[in-house]
Design a protein around this motif. Structure first.
Motif, PDB file in Angstrom:
ATOM      1  N   GLU A 159       0.967  -1.458   0.202  1.00 20.90           N
ATOM      2  CA  GLU A 159      -0.007   0.589  -0.428  1.00 20.90           C
ATOM      3  C   GLU A 159       0.672   1.185   0.507  1.00 20.90           C
ATOM      4  O   GLU A 159       0.544   2.180   0.940  1.00 20.90           O
ATOM      5  CB  GLU A 159      -1.159  -0.047   1.385  1.00 20.90           C
ATOM      6  CG  GLU A 159      -1.570  -1.551   1.159  1.00 20.90           C
ATOM      7  CD  GLU A 159      -2.934  -1.102   0.368  1.00 20.90           C
ATOM      8  OE1 GLU A 159      -2.845  -0.553  -0.854  1.00 20.90           O
ATOM      9  OE2 GLU A 159      -3.485  -2.056   0.303  1.00 20.90           O
ATOM     10  N   LEU A 199      -7.383   0.170  -7.529  1.00 24.86           N
ATOM     11  CA  LEU A 199      -6.370   1.615  -7.386  1.00 24.86           C
ATOM     12  C   LEU A 199      -7.590   2.761  -7.779  1.00 24.86           C
ATOM     13  O   LEU A 199      -7.817   2.842  -9.311  1.00 24.86           O
ATOM     14  CB  LEU A 199      -5.255   2.198  -7.592  1.00 24.86           C
ATOM     15  CG  LEU A 199      -4.944   3.070  -6.897  1.00 24.86           C
ATOM     16  CD1 LEU A 199      -4.535   2.965  -5.607  1.00 24.86           C
ATOM     17  CD2 LEU A 199      -3.583   3.549  -7.210  1.00 24.86           C
ATOM     18  N   ARG A 252      -9.043   0.896  -1.933  1.00 23.01           N
ATOM     19  CA  ARG A 252      -7.612   2.050  -2.087  1.00 23.01           C
ATOM     20  C   ARG A 252      -8.178   2.842  -3.787  1.00 23.01           C
ATOM     21  O   ARG A 252      -8.626   2.699  -3.419  1.00 23.01           O
ATOM     22  CB  ARG A 252      -6.393   1.286  -3.478  1.00 23.01           C
ATOM     23  CG  ARG A 252      -5.679  -0.325  -3.053  1.00 23.01           C
ATOM     24  CD  ARG A 252      -4.143  -0.644  -3.239  1.00 23.01           C
ATOM     25  NE  ARG A 252      -4.811  -1.013  -4.746  1.00 23.01           N
ATOM     26  CZ  ARG A 252      -4.131  -1.554  -5.950  1.00 23.01           C
ATOM     27  NH1 ARG A 252      -2.276  -1.011  -5.375  1.00 23.01           N
ATOM     28  NH2 ARG A 252      -4.096  -1.701  -6.994  1.00 23.01           N
ATOM     29  N   LYS A 268      -3.888   6.093   0.775  1.00 19.70           N
ATOM     30  CA  LYS A 268      -4.014   4.964  -0.398  1.00 19.70           C
ATOM     31  C   LYS A 268      -5.369   4.090  -0.084  1.00 19.70           C
ATOM     32  O   LYS A 268      -5.858   3.352  -0.873  1.00 19.70           O
ATOM     33  CB  LYS A 268      -3.242   4.740  -0.747  1.00 19.70           C
ATOM     34  CG  LYS A 268      -3.098   3.720  -1.752  1.00 19.70           C
ATOM     35  CD  LYS A 268      -1.374   3.217  -2.497  1.00 19.70           C
ATOM     36  CE  LYS A 268      -1.119   2.463  -4.375  1.00 19.70           C
ATOM     37  NZ  LYS A 268      -0.515   1.774  -4.412  1.00 19.70           N
ATOM     38  N   PRO A 269      -5.259   3.210   0.802  1.00 18.50           N
ATOM     39  CA  PRO A 269      -5.911   1.780   1.380  1.00 18.50           C
ATOM     40  C   PRO A 269      -7.537   2.254   2.577  1.00 18.50           C
ATOM     41  O   PRO A 269      -7.841   0.904   2.346  1.00 18.50           O
ATOM     42  CB  PRO A 269      -5.062   0.781   2.848  1.00 18.50           C
ATOM     43  CG  PRO A 269      -3.934   2.013   2.952  1.00 18.50           C
ATOM     44  CD  PRO A 269      -3.944   2.869   2.009  1.00 18.50           C
TER      45      PRO A 269
END
Length: 667
Positions: free
Chosen positions: A197, A243, A526, A533-534
């Motif tokens: 991550e 993502l 994500r 980010k995670p």
């Protein structure tokens, strides 16, 4: 699987990287892809024959862009600088020897020199990666060899069964009870590898092609995580969760939220933060009688200046006792601010424009007062209903009851005792981790322990926002304990917020617990952002029916947790509470220093202030904005919305305007 396959075309050449116009293989491949509507070239790039550059670009296109296919051209030969196979091979989770063999077998039939090409093919996560030679002729031949099987291969790589393809090959769907040809049983968890991550490098557009874009993805209905009992050695090493961009993530959250039902509540201080679900109509006029605006004397304006006897009746006392009073010509009456103006009076003269001429012998009463000012008819008098009339709509549906007090004051003044508002949501906070201890336990930290800063921080932010909350404590890194704590939180709250346990560590268990134990739908796992980010958002079926319960699993780093809480959770709570404007206000501010942009869009903590000349300035709270440094939140009243770095814009320079989300009061 989506009908359109998203493709990246990467030219690997020392020459083309210096002079992109000399690249003929990449454009040739793009032209071939453009002849078929099922392919969409989303990103192209020219990079040198450099091991790290190849790995960085291919990794970013697979992991961050979540492309269906990455096609490289160049660097597969025997040349000293040719390193494409060596760079790509370690990135692959699984090789596809059948495709590699087919390319070689058919290419060598065309020319024996094909034996000098070292093609590599395979799957990284859910992306098919194929390496082609560097000449336009070889690119065309290799592409034509694999073009027909690419859609089916991508379907299987992304978790599909290939059923439609087999039905088409067999002449349509088979009747029930008739066996279908064998199709590999590929589980989502077995065909993806979970990556760290952390940020990856991004490729940029070249040769006139646009920079990469992310496609909209639907929430996963099937678990993407491996079983909770999977040993560490077999854990995924690349995240199975795409993502996505920030705007996609926000849309995914808000699409799942509808305001809570309405309730009727009394008019008191508990209304602060509530949202009206009805228009409020006055049942009483304000004022309900003719009222004096100031302290002075009620007069008949046509009498004019002069000396007048003061009526013996106290107006305030008379109004309180319901006594009838009437002012006759040639009389005046003492009156206080807000007092009832006697019948017959047409104006009020302020005390400062009068002189006492005579008082009673005991000095307790005014008998004669001289009026020295000429007043107009109606001066200093509030007529009945001049503020609010009976039947007038004073508050609109959707209006928020603020802490300023104006709304409650108006409601109290017009005789409304109860109002209908949207039910207020309750958010619960659960910290996770064996290493996390209560910040106020009074004990000295042991090796490896950290004090829980997340719950106190988020609870403080919640109280400031006027939102109800529950403290759910700390849950250890145990599947059973985590599941129990989350279930108990969901029973008590509309939204549960956890911190920690969503990244790639051995004990990061929240995503598999949500999917495998709670039947949750993970809408994203994500986000292309820094920090956070995670960040994960999921909906869980409500056992009592009605709206599903909402859960935000935020990162464990305190700044990441705080920033993502402000960006996602508070707006979600506001929408749940019925706010029409649930997003943070945004302004453009002049940044006071240079900022080096990150590869991901970043939300830096900052102080926004207004100068005496009216300039709006923004300054980062600290140069080091690491997600573990809670000191970067000190005095912060805004989040700088910094775009991702590009070749054209590697930084933001002092004096430039930048968007700021105001999460606090302006300095």
């Amino acid at each position: 699987m989506a009908s359109t396959l998203r493709v990246g075309v990467l030219t690997i050449s020392d020459t083309a990287s210096v002079d992109p116009a000399s690249d003929t293989s990449g454009p040739a491949l793009c032209k071939l892809l453009g002849t078929e509507p099922r392919y969409k070239v989303e990103v192209t790039a020219c990079i040198p024959d450099d091991f790290k550059a190849i790995q960085k670009t291919v990794t970013a296109w697979c992991d961050d862009l979540d492309l269906n296919v990455v096609l490289t051209t160049g660097g597969t030969g025997f040349g000293v600088r040719d390193c494409t196979p060596e760079a790509v091979m370690p990135l692959l989770d699984r090789q596809t020897p059948g495709i590699t063999h087919m390319i070689f077998a058919k290419s060598v039939q065309i020319t024996p020199f094909a034996a000098l090409s070292r093609a590599v093919t395979g799957i990284r996560g859910q992306t098919l990666v194929l390496t082609f030679p560097g000449s336009p002729k070889a690119v065309k031949e290799n592409y034509e060899i694999v073009s027909k099987l690419l859609p089916h291969a991508c379907d299987l790589a992304s978790g599909g069964t290939g059923k439609k393809f087999h039905e088409k090959m067999q002449g349509g769907p088979r009747p029930s009870g008739v066996a279908s040809p064998a199709v590999p049983d590929v589980k989502a968890g077995e065909q993806t590898a979970q990556g760290h991550e952390h940020g990856h490098g991004h490729g940029h557009g070249h040769g006139g092609h646009s920079c990469f874009h992310h496609s909209d993805r639907e929430a996963r209905s099937e678990p993407a995580s491996l079983g909770l009992d999977t040993p560490v050695s077999r854990r995924l090493r690349k995240s199975p969760y795409p993502l996505i961009r920030m705007e996609q993530a926000m849309a995914a959250v808000m699409d799942q939220i509808s305001p809570l039902p309405s309730v009727q509540v009394p008019v008191n201080e508990s209304l602060i933060g509530a949202v009206l679900d009805e228009d409020v109509v006055a049942v009483e006029a304000v004022p309900g009688y003719r009222a004096a605006i100031l302290d002075g004397y009620a007069v008949i304006d046509t009498d004019g200046p002069g000396q007048y006897p003061v009526t013996a009746v106290s107006i305030a006392t008379a109004a309180a006792e319901g006594a009838a009073t009437k002012l006759l010509p040639g009389q005046i009456a003492r009156i206080t601010t807000g007092g009832a103006v006697p019948e017959g009076a047409t104006a009020v003269v302020m005390v400062e424009d009068t002189v006492l001429v005579k008082s009673s012998e005991d000095g307790t009463r005014e008998e004669i007062v001289e009026i020295r000012a000429k007043v107009r008819n109606g001066e200093a008098i509030r007529e009945i209903g001049s503020d609010v009339q009976i039947g007038q709509t004073v508050l609109k549906k959707g209006q928020v009851i603020s802490a300023v007090g104006g709304e409650i004051g108006v409601l109290a003044s017009i005789g409304v005792q109860k109002v209908t508002v949207r039910q207020r949501p309750v958010v619960g906070f659960l910290s996770t981790g064996n290493e996390v201890v209560n910040h106020d336990n009074g004990e000295k930290l042991k090796m490896g322990q950290i004090r829980d800063t997340n719950r106190p921080t988020l609870i403080a932010a919640t109280k400031a926002a006027g939102i109800d909350y529950k403290d759910l404590g700390i849950a250890p890194d145990s599947p059973e304990a985590l599941e129990k704590a989350v279930r108990e939180g969901l029973d008590k709250c509309d939204i549960v917020v956890t911190t920690g346990g969503v990244s790639m560590g051995e004990m990061d268990l929240l995503k598999p617990i949500l999917e495998q134990k709670l039947g949750a739908t993970i809408h994203f796992g994500r986000i292309m952002m820094k920090p956070g980010k995670p960040t994960t958002f999921a909906t869980i079926p409500n056992p009592n029916g009605g709206q599903p319960k909402l859960m935000f699993a935020l990162p464990g780093n305190p700044v990441s947790a705080t920033v993502t809480y402000y960006l996602f959770v508070i707006p979600a709570l506001r929408k749940l509470a019925g706010y029409e404007k649930y997003s943070w206000p945004s302004i453009q501010a002049e940044i006071t220093h240079d900022v080096r942009l990150d590869e991901r869009p970043e939300y830096q903590r900052a102080i926004v202030s207004v100068t005496s000349e009216g300039r709006i300035l923004a300054q980062s709270t600290d140069k080091n904005q690491m997600s573990s440094r809670m000191v970067t939140m000190l005095e912060a009243n805004s989040l700088l919305v910094l775009p991702g770095r590009t070749e054209e814009r590697p930084n933001v320079q002092s004096g430039q305007k930048i968007e700021c989300l105001l999460i606090g009061k302006l300095g």
